[in-house]
Design an enzyme around this catalytic site. Structure first.
Site, PDB file in Angstrom:
ATOM      1  N   GLY A  60       0.825  -1.217   0.000  1.00 49.03           N
ATOM      2  CA  GLY A  60       0.000   0.000   0.000  1.00 49.03           C
ATOM      3  C   GLY A  60       0.848   1.252   0.000  1.00 49.03           C
ATOM      4  N   PRO A  62       2.107   5.030   1.072  1.00 40.28           N
ATOM      5  CG  PRO A  62       4.066   6.270   0.991  1.00 40.28           C
ATOM      6  CD  PRO A  62       3.049   5.630   0.107  1.00 40.28           C
ATOM      7  CB  ALA A  63      -0.399   8.376   4.569  1.00 41.97           C
ATOM      8  N   GLY A  65      -2.706   3.654   6.451  1.00 43.70           N
ATOM      9  CA  GLY A  65      -3.117   2.982   7.685  1.00 43.70           C
ATOM     10  C   GLY A  65      -2.516   1.596   7.853  1.00 43.70           C
ATOM     11  CE  LYS A  66       2.189   0.531   3.915  1.00 45.07           C
ATOM     12  NZ  LYS A  66       1.830   1.932   3.566  1.00 45.07           N
ATOM     13  CB  SER A  67       1.897   1.352  10.896  1.00 50.60           C
ATOM     14  OG  SER A  67       2.988   1.296  10.004  1.00 50.60           O
ATOM     15  CG  ASP A 159       4.100  -1.835   8.712  1.00 44.91           C
ATOM     16  OD1 ASP A 159       3.579  -1.516   7.633  1.00 44.91           O
ATOM     17  OD2 ASP A 159       3.948  -1.192   9.770  1.00 44.91           O
ATOM     18  CB  CYS A 192      -7.156   5.261   2.440  1.00 41.74           C
ATOM     19  SG  CYS A 192      -6.774   4.349   3.892  1.00 41.74           S
ATOM     20  CG  HIS A 473     -17.561 -13.506  36.396  1.00 48.78           C
ATOM     21  ND1 HIS A 473     -18.390 -13.316  37.470  1.00 48.78           N
ATOM     22  CD2 HIS A 473     -18.368 -13.691  35.314  1.00 48.78           C
ATOM     23  CE1 HIS A 473     -19.666 -13.415  37.066  1.00 48.78           C
ATOM     24  NE2 HIS A 473     -19.668 -13.643  35.764  1.00 48.78           N
TER      25      HIS A 473
END
Ligand code: SIN
Length: 516
Positions: A60, A62-63, A65-67, A159, A192, A473
């Site tokens: 993908g 950069p930027a 959302g891979k990480s 990544d 994205c 619990h």
């Protein structure tokens, strides 16, 4: 977008089954604590069982959302006790830059440390830079393969952008060269197109290690240039991989749409299952033990028991507290919507090239509606009663068997002091390995059973967008917190959980704390 040469290029990869593969023992599912075989007595994948392991290769621009995706995915897989680790190419690049500053560069890049993060470094027409970036990526891949082949790892995640066919060919070639044909490989791409998502991702990037402390407008210009460089040679997953029979998942706008190809096998299907239920909704998740019960007062474990007076007091206080929190959160949300969160640096310049422009959605407003609060309790009276003071018309309640206390088998109704005296061998075995220990007798369970029965609950909580209060619990609270906090195996079972306390988790608060 899919280059006609794609299949040809990937076709150079030695993705072939050979005689060794045909003769190898077939791998079937391994679940820590739930399966047992000669090779893997505890269900953890054996070091030599390479066919049961998985390398996930991110793809993908950069930027995208891979990480974020890989961190969440690795947390989930580790929580299921599959040993998972992320290997980040950008981190290795930054380490090399640092070591150059200290005069000990291992890859000897013909560059200065600061140029390893400037846009020029990502220029696909500069053969020196391309070769250096490939070296760094392969070095990171080697670390991943060492972890899978020598250090007991089950799932390694690379990544990186891997945004060209040539890079993916290199990666596959190295995997097959070192791990042979058995190792499972899954490409996972994040695309994205939603403006809000891209803005959030750019914001995170500019606040991250490559740009921290820089003048925002200059940082943004450099980063846009970097993205533009990537876009020039970007080929999304698609035709080339399909022609070569390579498994992949393409995730669009964090799960709005998912394309999959040849997904098979236990680990890969778990991964896809999880990705299908992703959501980034801003909300609060509350986790509480039941209020004090008659059994709690005497230290007896694992049985149905009614609330005592203290327990009822806690239940009423919890209802008042959560109502107040809910009102405060709504007020904050309304203020944010009214003030309009705006992107401070003007239009982000990225062409968001896509293999399928029909994927472009209407502009989203993910967080503009008020949230409900769901209350999920176990089916045990002490938990159901703790939720009683919450009015039915304001809260959506559900009882779930999966949230019941750990079944202590023949030890149910005894206190730990009594078990230590009456059943010292059981007491010692539990102490030795609380995570894998299972209480004896009919219905007796252990922490690994709780993890596995909570799997559908985690999927559902990842899917819904509402606030959520768990009333359950102590053992179950530990397992839920381990999921959210990414706790290591040994920390999970020993975590101190104070009674009469409620934990609050806000999954995406990090985005709000970051500003340019
Ligand atoms: C990076 O160096 O930040 C990413 C390298 C890549 O995968 O292209």
């Amino acid at each position: 977008m899919n280059s006609p040469r794609g299949a040809e290029i990937l076709g150079q990869d030695p993705l072939v089954t050979n005689d060794a593969a045909a003769a190898s023992t077939p791998s079937t599912l391994e679940i820590p604590g739930l399966t047992s075989s000669r090779l893997s007595p505890s269900g953890y994948i054996a070091p030599q069982d390479v066919g049961a392991k998985l390398a996930i290769i991110m793809v993908g621009l950069p930027a995208r959302g891979k990480s974020y995706i890989v961190k969440k995915l690795a947390r989930y897989l580790n929580w299921l006790q599959h040993r998972t680790r992320i290997f980040n190419v950008g981190e290795r690049r930054r380490k090399i830059a640092q070591s150059k500053l200290g005069g000990e560069a291992s890859e000897s890049p013909p560059t200065t440390p600061s140029s390893l993060s400037s846009a020029r470094f990502f220029d696909p027409t500069d053969p020196n830079m391309v070769s250096l970036r490939d070296q760094i990526a392969l070095g990171t891949l080697d670390e991943l393969l060492d972890w899978l082949l020598r250090d007991g790892g089950s799932i390694g995640i690379l990544d990186a952008t891997n945004s060209t066919l040539q890079r993916r060919q290199l990666v596959l070639f190295r995997i097959r060269q070192r791990a042979g044909p058995q190792l499972g490989v899954l490409f996972l791409e994040s695309c994205c197109y939603e403006t809000e998502l891209l803005e959030t991702n750019f914001r995170l990037k500019l606040a991250g290690p490559d740009y921290k402390g820089q003048i925002p407008a200059q940082a943004l210009a450099d980063f846009c240039q970097r993205v533009a460089h990537y876009e020039r040679s970007y080929v999304p997953l698609g035709v080339a991989e399909e022609e070569q029979g390579i498994p992949y998942v393409q995730m669009i706008d964090v799960g709005r749409k998912i394309n999959t190809h040849l997904i098979q096998g236990f680990l890969s299907t778990q991964v896809v299952d999880y990705l299908l239920n992703f959501n980034l909704s801003e909300r609060q998740i509350w986790i509480s033990c039941n209020g004090g019960s008659f059994d709690d007062a005497t230290g007896k474990i694992g049985r149905n028991s009614n609330l005592n007076d203290n327990g009822w007091r806690y239940a009423r206080a919890l209802a008042r507290f959560i109502q107040k929190q809910r009102e405060d959160w709504e007020k904050m949300r309304r203020q944010r919507v009214a003030s309009g969160r705006t992107w401070p640096l003007g239009k982000i310049s990225t062409s968001s090239r896509t293999s399928n422009n029909r994927s472009r959605p209407p502009v989203s407003s993910r967080d503009s509606r008020p949230r409900n609060i769901c209350i999920w309790t176990s089916m045990m009276p002490q938990a159901i009663q703790t939720a009683e003071p919450f009015p039915e018309d304001l809260y959506i309640k559900k009882q779930m068997k999966m949230l019941d206390d750990l079944n202590a088998g023949t030890m149910a109704g005894l206190s730990f002091d009594e078990i230590a005296v009456l059943h010292p061998a059981e007491f010692a075995a539990r102490k030795r390995d609380k995570l894998l220990y299972r209480w004896p007798g009919l219905g007796g369970k252990g922490y690994v059973d709780v993890i596995n029965r909570l799997r559908p609950v985690i999927m559902e909580l990842e899917r819904i967008q509402d606030h959520l209060l768990f009333v359950t619990h102590r053992a179950v609270v530990r397992v839920l917190l381990a999921y959210f906090l990414g706790l290591e195996r040994d920390d999970l079972a020993d975590m101190v959980i104070p009674k009469d306390s409620v934990f609050c988790l806000e999954p995406v608060c990090i985005i709000h704390n970051l500003s340019l």
